[in-house]
Design an enzyme around this catalytic site. Structure first.
Site, PDB file in Angstrom:
ATOM      1  N   HIS A  63      23.207 -41.003 -34.346  1.00 30.06           N
ATOM      2  CA  HIS A  63      24.544 -40.788 -34.914  1.00 30.06           C
ATOM      3  C   HIS A  63      25.541 -40.941 -33.765  1.00 30.06           C
ATOM      4  O   HIS A  63      25.768 -39.990 -33.019  1.00 30.06           O
ATOM      5  CB  HIS A  63      24.657 -39.391 -35.519  1.00 30.06           C
ATOM      6  CG  HIS A  63      23.689 -39.109 -36.618  1.00 30.06           C
ATOM      7  ND1 HIS A  63      24.015 -39.212 -37.950  1.00 30.06           N
ATOM      8  CD2 HIS A  63      22.389 -38.718 -36.581  1.00 30.06           C
ATOM      9  CE1 HIS A  63      22.956 -38.896 -38.687  1.00 30.06           C
ATOM     10  NE2 HIS A  63      21.959 -38.591 -37.871  1.00 30.06           N
ATOM     11  N   PHE A  64      26.103 -42.121 -33.614  1.00 28.22           N
ATOM     12  CA  PHE A  64      27.037 -42.365 -32.517  1.00 28.22           C
ATOM     13  C   PHE A  64      28.485 -42.064 -32.910  1.00 28.22           C
ATOM     14  O   PHE A  64      29.402 -42.267 -32.140  1.00 28.22           O
ATOM     15  CB  PHE A  64      26.893 -43.794 -32.006  1.00 28.22           C
ATOM     16  CG  PHE A  64      25.679 -44.004 -31.106  1.00 28.22           C
ATOM     17  CD1 PHE A  64      24.805 -42.958 -30.834  1.00 28.22           C
ATOM     18  CD2 PHE A  64      25.418 -45.244 -30.546  1.00 28.22           C
ATOM     19  CE1 PHE A  64      23.703 -43.138 -30.006  1.00 28.22           C
ATOM     20  CE2 PHE A  64      24.320 -45.432 -29.715  1.00 28.22           C
ATOM     21  CZ  PHE A  64      23.453 -44.388 -29.449  1.00 28.22           C
ATOM     22  N   ARG A  65      28.693 -41.588 -34.163  1.00 23.36           N
ATOM     23  CA  ARG A  65      29.931 -40.925 -34.607  1.00 23.36           C
ATOM     24  C   ARG A  65      31.144 -41.836 -34.800  1.00 23.36           C
ATOM     25  O   ARG A  65      32.242 -41.330 -35.019  1.00 23.36           O
ATOM     26  CB  ARG A  65      30.320 -39.791 -33.640  1.00 23.36           C
ATOM     27  CG  ARG A  65      29.245 -38.740 -33.406  1.00 23.36           C
ATOM     28  CD  ARG A  65      28.787 -38.115 -34.684  1.00 23.36           C
ATOM     29  NE  ARG A  65      27.991 -36.903 -34.458  1.00 23.36           N
ATOM     30  CZ  ARG A  65      27.247 -36.320 -35.385  1.00 23.36           C
ATOM     31  NH1 ARG A  65      27.184 -36.843 -36.597  1.00 23.36           N
ATOM     32  NH2 ARG A  65      26.567 -35.222 -35.123  1.00 23.36           N
ATOM     33  N   ASN A  95      26.782 -41.561 -41.929  1.00 24.28           N
ATOM     34  CA  ASN A  95      27.635 -40.410 -42.256  1.00 24.28           C
ATOM     35  C   ASN A  95      28.749 -40.244 -41.230  1.00 24.28           C
ATOM     36  O   ASN A  95      28.832 -39.272 -40.494  1.00 24.28           O
ATOM     37  CB  ASN A  95      26.804 -39.132 -42.400  1.00 24.28           C
ATOM     38  CG  ASN A  95      25.844 -38.892 -41.253  1.00 24.28           C
ATOM     39  OD1 ASN A  95      25.401 -39.816 -40.586  1.00 24.28           O
ATOM     40  ND2 ASN A  95      25.522 -37.631 -41.016  1.00 24.28           N
ATOM     41  N   HIS A 179      16.287 -38.689 -45.494  1.00 24.80           N
ATOM     42  CA  HIS A 179      16.354 -37.319 -44.977  1.00 24.80           C
ATOM     43  C   HIS A 179      15.861 -36.431 -46.096  1.00 24.80           C
ATOM     44  O   HIS A 179      16.438 -36.422 -47.190  1.00 24.80           O
ATOM     45  CB  HIS A 179      17.796 -36.973 -44.587  1.00 24.80           C
ATOM     46  CG  HIS A 179      17.983 -35.553 -44.144  1.00 24.80           C
ATOM     47  ND1 HIS A 179      18.577 -35.233 -42.952  1.00 24.80           N
ATOM     48  CD2 HIS A 179      17.676 -34.366 -44.724  1.00 24.80           C
ATOM     49  CE1 HIS A 179      18.617 -33.916 -42.810  1.00 24.80           C
ATOM     50  NE2 HIS A 179      18.084 -33.378 -43.891  1.00 24.80           N
ATOM     51  N   HIS A 237      12.450 -37.880 -39.373  1.00 23.12           N
ATOM     52  CA  HIS A 237      12.329 -36.573 -38.707  1.00 23.12           C
ATOM     53  C   HIS A 237      11.444 -35.558 -39.424  1.00 23.12           C
ATOM     54  O   HIS A 237      11.895 -34.495 -39.870  1.00 23.12           O
ATOM     55  CB  HIS A 237      13.694 -35.964 -38.398  1.00 23.12           C
ATOM     56  CG  HIS A 237      14.754 -36.047 -39.455  1.00 23.12           C
ATOM     57  ND1 HIS A 237      14.530 -35.783 -40.776  1.00 23.12           N
ATOM     58  CD2 HIS A 237      16.076 -36.341 -39.350  1.00 23.12           C
ATOM     59  CE1 HIS A 237      15.659 -35.924 -41.440  1.00 23.12           C
ATOM     60  NE2 HIS A 237      16.610 -36.252 -40.596  1.00 23.12           N
ATOM     61  N   ASP A 310      17.251 -38.825 -33.527  1.00 24.64           N
ATOM     62  CA  ASP A 310      18.295 -38.219 -34.355  1.00 24.64           C
ATOM     63  C   ASP A 310      19.428 -37.708 -33.461  1.00 24.64           C
ATOM     64  O   ASP A 310      20.004 -36.639 -33.697  1.00 24.64           O
ATOM     65  CB  ASP A 310      17.732 -37.094 -35.214  1.00 24.64           C
ATOM     66  CG  ASP A 310      18.691 -36.659 -36.321  1.00 24.64           C
ATOM     67  OD1 ASP A 310      19.632 -37.412 -36.624  1.00 24.64           O
ATOM     68  OD2 ASP A 310      18.512 -35.558 -36.875  1.00 24.64           O
ATOM     69  N   HIS A 314      27.675 -33.080 -30.914  1.00 31.48           N
ATOM     70  CA  HIS A 314      28.789 -32.231 -31.336  1.00 31.48           C
ATOM     71  C   HIS A 314      29.394 -31.629 -30.076  1.00 31.48           C
ATOM     72  O   HIS A 314      28.700 -31.448 -29.066  1.00 31.48           O
ATOM     73  CB  HIS A 314      28.315 -31.084 -32.235  1.00 31.48           C
ATOM     74  CG  HIS A 314      27.725 -31.522 -33.540  1.00 31.48           C
ATOM     75  ND1 HIS A 314      28.493 -31.965 -34.594  1.00 31.48           N
ATOM     76  CD2 HIS A 314      26.432 -31.581 -33.962  1.00 31.48           C
ATOM     77  CE1 HIS A 314      27.696 -32.274 -35.610  1.00 31.48           C
ATOM     78  NE2 HIS A 314      26.445 -32.047 -35.249  1.00 31.48           N
TER      79      HIS A 314
END
Length: 445
Positions: A63-65, A95, A179, A237, A310, A314
């Site tokens: 998740h590189f955002r 996401n 997921h 995962h 994963d 944050h």
């Protein structure tokens, strides 16, 4: 460029050898000590004596955002952290803000990758309860797969409509990555914990809320759907011993249902919550030591096919608060390879098995074109590792934009020395070398 006298670990073999890189690819592989004439014939050369040479790691879940959450990470910063950890290719999750759920938004994200990524990249298109038509338009040659959240997590992309799930598994020809946590079970567990401890729940409640039953129930449902519709399913995962009974030990090439485990579920257990607190809060939750040990064994048995991260940064402030308030996820892409090699040194796996699960298997599972192996004609995505160079993770050597790691304070024996992406040296003994860009991954399917 010539890399000579390296200990090459590739395709379950280990031998001293040399490789020649030309025009982004591996042009020649030589076994044995490099003769003088080979060295003098190449002006650019690296003496890799004492170093391991392995294919670049392929991380199938990050998740590189970007877009929309770039206050905590972005493709540029996280791809730099990736190559510093020996990860040369990644597959990023949908996401973000906006969520990557249409072909237009997907291609906009690919444009960001082309502009900003130092590593090779692919992006999942995300499923919702309403976007089946968009999923069916996805090109399997240029997109890694469809991501389905069969349990709510960061981003609130829960697909909980039974008819929609049936149609996704029946009608979407791509690899479906899921997921898996059953939402009804999670909510019932949450209510019981609140009744016992109140709203300000301690972190020890996280694996109670997101327990093994929630994971198993959802994973079993996904496997049932995949069998019913002959779909290509990849469950992400895994975190429990119970789920392992859903998978076969036959060769990867013969599987249509595959499984991934993440480094944090192999490294930590519930006994570590007292020390690390919210820093090791992930969805699915880190569970019992028995689960951790079963996952490790499943790698050796062949029930688990790939190891990923994963990677989910944050900010420190977002990881604060009670069990219900702190964000789930953490950065791991810079330390996944060295952590796995550390576990290998402890006897959990062999280095050859680490290369298989982090390099070869992702390439085979997703059918990535000419990557994941040290072979003549393949892209020169390569990593040189020093197997005896102790170093400690601290704030000063972290590259993820969020500025922290659950691995801080840990000393690793193995150290990534150099990383090549498409034949270009992009990481060299602690320094990122700017100037080259990663490429969009292509798939032979």
């Amino acid at each position: 460029m010539l890399i000579y006298n390296a200990t090459i670990i590739n395709e379950n073999r280990r031998f001293v050898g040399s490789i020649v890189i030309k025009d982004e690819h591996i042009s020649h592989i030589y076994e044995g000590a490099a003769p003088t004439e080979l060295i003098t014939a190449h002006k650019d050369n690296i003496n890799a004596q004492g170093l391991w040479l392995i294919p670049g790691v392929i991380d199938d879940q990050v998740h590189f955002r970007e877009p929309g959450l770039t206050h905590k990470a972005d493709i540029y910063t996280e791809s730099r952290a990736a190559v510093a950890g020996g990860v040369t290719s990644f597959m990023d999750m949908p996401n973000t803000k906006p969520q990557t759920t249409t072909q237009t938004l997907l291609e906009e994200k690919y444009a960001l990758g082309a502009e900003n990524s130092i590593a090779n990249y692919s992006f999942y298109i995300g499923a919702t309860n309403e976007n089946l038509a968009e999923l069916k338009k996805t090109d399997p040659h240029t997109v890694c797969g469809v991501k389905v959240f069969m349990g709510s997590s960061t981003g609130n992309m829960l697909v909980d409509d039974t008819r929609t799930l049936e149609r996704i598994f029946a009608e979407v020809p791509l690899l479906i990555a899921t997921h898996n946590e059953d939402e009804a079970t999670i909510q019932a567990n949450k209510a019981r914990c609140i009744a016992q401890w109140g709203e300000n729940l301690p972190i020890k409640c996280h694996p109670i809320i997101r327990d093994a039953e929630a994971c198993y129930k959802s994973s079993a449902k996904a496997v049932e759907l995949a069998h019913k519709h002959n779909a290509r399913l990849h469950i992400l995962h895994l975190s429990t011993a119970k789920e392992l009974g859903l998978f076969d030990t036959k060769p990867l090439a013969d599987k249509k249902i595959t499984a991934e485990v993440c480094v944090h579920h192999l490294w930590f257990s519930d006994q570590d919550y007292a020390k690390y607190g919210n820093r090791i809060k992930w969805n699915p939750a880190i569970k019992r030591m028995e689960d951790r040990d079963a996952l490790r064994q499943a790698i050796n048995e062949g029930k688990i096919d790939v190891v990923a991260t994963d990677h989910a940064p944050h900010l420190r402030a977002e990881k604060e608060g009670s069990c219900l308030q702190a964000a789930s996820g953490g950065p791991m892409v810079q330390h996944s390879l060295v952590a796995m090699l550390e576990l290998a040194a402890q006897g959990c796996f062999t280095p050859e098995k680490v290369v298989e699960k982090m390099c070869h298997a992702p390439a085979d599972l997703f059918r990535i074109h000419n990557r994941g192996y040290i072979r003549e004609g393949y892209y020169a995505d390569l990593v040189l590792v020093n197997p005896d160079s102790p170093w400690q993770v601290d704030y000063g050597n972290l590259l993820s934009k969020c500025g922290w790691s659950p691995m801080e304070g840990i000393t690793f024996k193995h150290k990534v020395s150099k990383t090549f992406v498409n034949g270009h040296l992009v990481y060299d003994d602690g320094h990122i070398l700017e100037g080259s860009k990663g490429q969009r991954l292509l798939f032979d399917r």
